[in-house]
Design a protein around this motif. Sequence first.
Motif, PDB file in Angstrom:
ATOM      1  N   ALA A 121       0.848  -1.194   0.000  1.00 61.94           N
ATOM      2  CA  ALA A 121       0.000   0.000   0.000  1.00 61.94           C
ATOM      3  C   ALA A 121       0.885   1.246   0.000  1.00 61.94           C
ATOM      4  O   ALA A 121       2.055   1.202   0.364  1.00 61.94           O
ATOM      5  CB  ALA A 121      -0.899  -0.014   1.231  1.00 61.94           C
ATOM      6  N   ASN A 122       0.301   2.354  -0.412  1.00 56.57           N
ATOM      7  CA  ASN A 122       1.034   3.619  -0.363  1.00 56.57           C
ATOM      8  C   ASN A 122       0.277   4.616   0.511  1.00 56.57           C
ATOM      9  O   ASN A 122      -0.804   4.320   1.023  1.00 56.57           O
ATOM     10  CB  ASN A 122       1.299   4.161  -1.777  1.00 56.57           C
ATOM     11  CG  ASN A 122       0.034   4.480  -2.532  1.00 56.57           C
ATOM     12  OD1 ASN A 122      -0.925   5.028  -1.988  1.00 56.57           O
ATOM     13  ND2 ASN A 122       0.014   4.146  -3.811  1.00 56.57           N
ATOM     14  N   VAL A 123       0.840   5.787   0.666  1.00 55.57           N
ATOM     15  CA  VAL A 123       0.245   6.798   1.541  1.00 55.57           C
ATOM     16  C   VAL A 123      -1.139   7.222   1.053  1.00 55.57           C
ATOM     17  O   VAL A 123      -2.029   7.525   1.852  1.00 55.57           O
ATOM     18  CB  VAL A 123       1.185   8.015   1.713  1.00 55.57           C
ATOM     19  CG1 VAL A 123       1.296   8.813   0.424  1.00 55.57           C
ATOM     20  CG2 VAL A 123       0.740   8.876   2.874  1.00 55.57           C
ATOM     21  N   GLU A 179       6.472   5.698   1.696  1.00 58.79           N
ATOM     22  CA  GLU A 179       6.853   7.109   1.578  1.00 58.79           C
ATOM     23  C   GLU A 179       7.412   7.629   2.912  1.00 58.79           C
ATOM     24  O   GLU A 179       6.937   7.260   3.982  1.00 58.79           O
ATOM     25  CB  GLU A 179       5.655   7.969   1.151  1.00 58.79           C
ATOM     26  CG  GLU A 179       5.181   7.700  -0.261  1.00 58.79           C
ATOM     27  CD  GLU A 179       4.200   6.528  -0.376  1.00 58.79           C
ATOM     28  OE1 GLU A 179       3.770   6.252  -1.506  1.00 58.79           O
ATOM     29  OE2 GLU A 179       3.854   5.899   0.648  1.00 58.79           O
ATOM     30  N   GLN A 235       1.097   5.321  10.725  1.00 62.43           N
ATOM     31  CA  GLN A 235       2.407   4.745  10.423  1.00 62.43           C
ATOM     32  C   GLN A 235       3.175   4.445  11.711  1.00 62.43           C
ATOM     33  O   GLN A 235       3.767   3.371  11.856  1.00 62.43           O
ATOM     34  CB  GLN A 235       3.209   5.702   9.537  1.00 62.43           C
ATOM     35  CG  GLN A 235       4.534   5.168   9.059  1.00 62.43           C
ATOM     36  CD  GLN A 235       4.417   4.301   7.828  1.00 62.43           C
ATOM     37  OE1 GLN A 235       3.543   3.455   7.739  1.00 62.43           O
ATOM     38  NE2 GLN A 235       5.298   4.523   6.872  1.00 62.43           N
ATOM     39  N   PHE A 270       3.020   2.253   4.616  1.00 63.14           N
ATOM     40  CA  PHE A 270       3.382   2.815   3.309  1.00 63.14           C
ATOM     41  C   PHE A 270       4.884   3.117   3.283  1.00 63.14           C
ATOM     42  O   PHE A 270       5.489   3.359   4.331  1.00 63.14           O
ATOM     43  CB  PHE A 270       2.565   4.072   3.004  1.00 63.14           C
ATOM     44  CG  PHE A 270       2.573   5.107   4.101  1.00 63.14           C
ATOM     45  CD1 PHE A 270       3.593   6.050   4.183  1.00 63.14           C
ATOM     46  CD2 PHE A 270       1.567   5.149   5.055  1.00 63.14           C
ATOM     47  CE1 PHE A 270       3.604   7.005   5.192  1.00 63.14           C
ATOM     48  CE2 PHE A 270       1.569   6.101   6.069  1.00 63.14           C
ATOM     49  CZ  PHE A 270       2.596   7.026   6.136  1.00 63.14           C
ATOM     50  N   ASP A 276      -3.358   5.296  -0.417  1.00 67.14           N
ATOM     51  CA  ASP A 276      -4.302   4.250  -0.020  1.00 67.14           C
ATOM     52  C   ASP A 276      -4.719   4.445   1.438  1.00 67.14           C
ATOM     53  O   ASP A 276      -5.905   4.354   1.780  1.00 67.14           O
ATOM     54  CB  ASP A 276      -3.675   2.863  -0.199  1.00 67.14           C
ATOM     55  CG  ASP A 276      -3.247   2.581  -1.628  1.00 67.14           C
ATOM     56  OD1 ASP A 276      -3.913   3.062  -2.570  1.00 67.14           O
ATOM     57  OD2 ASP A 276      -2.243   1.866  -1.807  1.00 67.14           O
ATOM     58  N   GLY A 325      -5.489   7.129  -4.487  1.00 68.69           N
ATOM     59  CA  GLY A 325      -5.524   5.994  -3.574  1.00 68.69           C
ATOM     60  C   GLY A 325      -6.752   5.121  -3.684  1.00 68.69           C
ATOM     61  O   GLY A 325      -7.794   5.535  -4.165  1.00 68.69           O
TER      62      GLY A 325
END
Length: 141
Positions: free
Chosen positions: A2-4, A45, A31, A43, A6, A75
């Motif tokens: 997943a990324n930020v 990033e 996070q 994530f 999402d 996202g």
Amino acid sequence: MANVFDAATYILEQCGPMTTMKLQKLIYYSQAWSTVWDDDVIFPEAIEAWQNGPVVRELWQETKGRFRIDAVSKGTSANLTDTQKETIDRVLGFYSNKDAQWLSDLTHMEDPWKMAYAEGQNTEIFPAWLVEYYSSIAPEQ
């Protein structure tokens, strides 16, 4: 992974519209607690120590110029695992009823932001710093 975006999409789906500053702080705490509870990041990033607290630059660029936000275009919450959603839900259960300034003030009192900011504005807050600090204050699970 997943990324930020999402994670931001999931937070907005759960909480509704909010200020961009509040979204940044909820992303940060998601996070942070994921590094403690799940032994992993949500994530990849980087989180940076900005003047108003922790910020993910890529999310800031996506929401730049907007005070309130109700969606991010990049996202999808379907990319998050059930464990990641559960972690975010726990974070939201504690932090989502706080306003953006309260959250920003809280981050300024905590070691990860203070350590990074002492090295210079926009310095990365490393996941190892999150683990070290938040595991020392982690509530019983």
